[in-house]
Structure formats: C-alpha cells, structure tokens
Design an enzyme around this catalytic site. Structure first.
Site, PDB file in Angstrom:
ATOM      1  N   LYS A 107       0.834  -1.210   0.000  1.00  0.00           N
ATOM      2  CA  LYS A 107       0.000   0.000   0.000  1.00  0.00           C
ATOM      3  C   LYS A 107       0.865   1.255   0.000  1.00  0.00           C
ATOM      4  O   LYS A 107       0.547   2.245  -0.657  1.00  0.00           O
ATOM      5  CB  LYS A 107      -0.932   0.012   1.214  1.00  0.00           C
ATOM      6  N   LYS A 189      -3.580 -11.861  -8.042  1.00  0.00           N
ATOM      7  CA  LYS A 189      -4.881 -12.403  -7.628  1.00  0.00           C
ATOM      8  C   LYS A 189      -6.022 -11.483  -8.070  1.00  0.00           C
ATOM      9  O   LYS A 189      -5.788 -10.302  -8.343  1.00  0.00           O
ATOM     10  CB  LYS A 189      -4.910 -12.554  -6.104  1.00  0.00           C
ATOM     11  N   LYS A 192     -10.521  -6.271  -5.712  1.00  0.00           N
ATOM     12  CA  LYS A 192     -11.565  -5.274  -5.942  1.00  0.00           C
ATOM     13  C   LYS A 192     -11.010  -4.036  -6.622  1.00  0.00           C
ATOM     14  O   LYS A 192     -11.676  -3.395  -7.406  1.00  0.00           O
ATOM     15  CB  LYS A 192     -12.189  -4.850  -4.611  1.00  0.00           C
TER      16      LYS A 192
END
Ligand code: AMP
Length: 326
Positions: A107, A189, A192
């Site tokens: 992040k 993967k 969202k």
C-alpha cells in the site's frame, strides 16, 4: 469471525477465499461476519460511494447464503468497542513488525502520498475485530495469512502481560489449504481495486463474464505431453475446478496432457459454467439491495448481537488490565 472491506463489489476471490467458508461455518459455529467499513477508510475512499458499497456488500453476503438470523452479520463501525480494543492492542504491536508487513509495504508503494498511521496499524485493527468476539477460527484467503500470524502475536503478548483473556485465532479454510483465486491475466490475484477486467465480480452480467473469460491470457498450447502449465493456464484450470463439473475438468486436463487442447473451447465452456454460477447470486443481490427496510433491520440486528458479545469481552479486558478502579 471474518470480514470483507466495502472498497467495491465482491468478486470470485472473495467468494471462494472467504464467503464459501462462512456459509458452511454458520451450520457448525457461533459466527460473526462483518462489512469492514473502518478498514476501508485507510485508503481514503469517496465516502459517498462507501454508503452504497456497504449496503451492496451486506446484500452480497446474504445472497451468497449467509442467514442473518443464524449469524451476527454487522457493519464494523456499528460496534464502537472495536476502536477501544484496537487502542489496547496497539500497545502490543511494535513499529518494526508493522513496517515489515507485506500489505503495508504494498500500500505504501501504491499510495506514497498517503502512508497514514491507520495503514500501518491495519493488522492491529484486524486483530481487534477478531478477538473482540474471542474468536478462534478466521475464514480468509491466503493473502491474509501474515495478518493472522500477527494477530496471534498480539494476543500472546496481551495474555502474557495481563493474563489469559483471548484464545489464539488462526486462518481457516474447509479445504486443506487457504485459497488464492488468480486474476484472468495471470498476474497476481483477483482484487476489488486492481485489474478490473481480469477480475470476475459477483455482479457481472452474463455477457461481461463471457467476454472477460474469452480475453483471458492463453498461448498456442503445450508442445510436449504432460508439460508443466504456465501460471496463466493453471489459473484457468483453477477457475474451472471451482465452477465446472468433474468430467468437464477431466476432459480438458486430458486434452492438455495429449497436446490437443483448444483453449477457445475451454474458455467457452468455462464462460458458460461461470455464468451459471454467478447469475443466481447477482439476481439475489439485486433483489436484496432494493429492499432497504430489510437491510436496515439486518444491520440493526447484527450490530446488537455483535455489541453484546463485544461488551462481554471488553469487561474481561478491562478487568485483566486493571482498569476497574472501584
Ligand atoms: P478484501 O477484499 O481484501 O477485504 O478481502 C476479503 C476476503 O476475501 C479476505 O478473506 C481475503 O483473503 C479474501 N480474498 C480477497 N481476494 C482473494 C483472492 N483473489 N483469492 C482468495 N481470497 C481472496
């Protein structure tokens, strides 16, 4: 206990990594499942959208098979005890380990302009969510393994310092291993926030599902019998194992081993099987989302169950720390 962030609509990874297990667990355990709206604030989302996403994710949880009468299905911010326990657990977490967390480093790379303290202590908030109900089993996908290990460390330190209050939680999956649903482009993967065209959402319409699968990465096929599969091909077989019939999977496995596989046919079949899997969930979600009164009742009932469990835990926590002065 487990939760999903309302940072967008749910996808196949959320289903097979998390929700599928939730639905089975509700028959066997005392369960707490939540929409993790506080966690999603770490990335500073547009909170006008958040409202829609919270309701939508709540509806998706129910559409996938969770029964709000059997489990506590709630919204994280409706349980303020979470924030209180988060504060106590923060004293059990060290800077060094938080900075080394894989998700934090990712992040920080993605949003260098917003490396806030909430992002750093994300695993502590997650530990608070879990141990607030003194939960032991946490159904999650493989990406959460490290966070669960950290939660165990915080718990061990708390118990060591103040006495045995919390059981040690662990990541749980009904199969042998935790699940990682790969993205359709073979890179990482399903998620969202990233690579939306390589992620299958539980709200995608039939044509979108077919078209995303049609565009999934393949190649000209194996050249030697039983050749090892590249990641993007084993990803496609992985998806097939989630939604297709056994004889279908066997047929394509055999075709691959004999070097006669036609990826176009395989993707067409996978597209149809995926449509059959996703369409009923999508339709149920739509119906539930439109029933605001029902959703409100579900959230209120869930919050009340979760708060009652949380308040019991907080009494134990304060007694253990010695914060009961009279
Ligand atoms: P998140 O969407 O990050 O809030 O994750 C909610 C749940 O879905 C967690 O239990 C994750 O481990 C799981 N999850 C998310 N993406 C995947 C994926 N691609 N494969 C398996 N599980 C996943």
């Amino acid at each position: 206990m487990s939760g999903i962030r309302p940072t967008g609509y749910l996808h196949l990874g959320n289903y097979f990594g998390a929700l599928r297990n939730y639905v089975r667990m509700q028959d066997e355990y005392d369960c707490y499942f939540m929409v993790a709206d506080l966690h999603s604030l770490t990335t500073h989302p547009d909170t006008k959208e958040l409202r829609n996403h919270v309701r939508h994710v709540m509806a998706e949880n129910i559409a996938c098979g969770l029964d709000p009468d059997r489990v506590a299905l709630y919204c994280q911010s409706h349980v303020p005890e979470t924030a209180e326990l988060y504060l106590f657990l923060n004293m059990m977490a060290y800077m060094g380990e938080l900075e080394k967390t894989t998700t934090f480093k990712e992040k920080a790379r993605q949003q260098p302009e917003n490396i806030n303290a909430g992002l750093l202590t994300y695993p502590v908030l997650q530990a608070a969510d879990i141990v607030l109900h003194r939960a032991t089993l946490v159904p999650v996908g493989k990406d959460q393994e490290q966070h669960l290990e950290m939660a165990r460390n915080f718990v061990k330190r708390f118990n060591h310092r103040y006495g045995e209050v919390f059981p040690e939680p662990r990541a749980f999956n009904y199969g042998e291993e935790l699940v990682k649903v790969p993205s359709l482009d073979g890179a990482g993967k399903m998620s969202k926030s990233e690579n939306q065209f390589a992620t299958l959402y539980l709200t995608d319409d039939d044509d979108t599902i077919r078209s995303k699968i049609k565009k999934a990465k393949t190649d000209s096929g194996p050249t030697e019998p039983s050749q090892p599969k590249p990641d993007y091909i084993s990803g496609l077989f992985g998806l097939m194992k989630l939604v297709s019939a056994e004889d279908t999977i066997r047929k394509f496995e055999e075709d691959y081993d004999r070097c006669v596989i036609r990826y176009g046919d395989m993707k067409k079949q996978l597209g149809e099987d995926m449509v059959r899997f996703i369409a009923p969930i999508r339709e149920k979600t739509e119906a539930i989302t439109h029933d605001e009164k029902y959703l409100k009742e579900v959230m209120e009932k869930g919050a009340s169950k979760a708060r009652s469990s949380a308040q019991g835990t907080m009494r134990l926590v304060k007694e253990a720390i010695g914060l009961n002065y009279f």
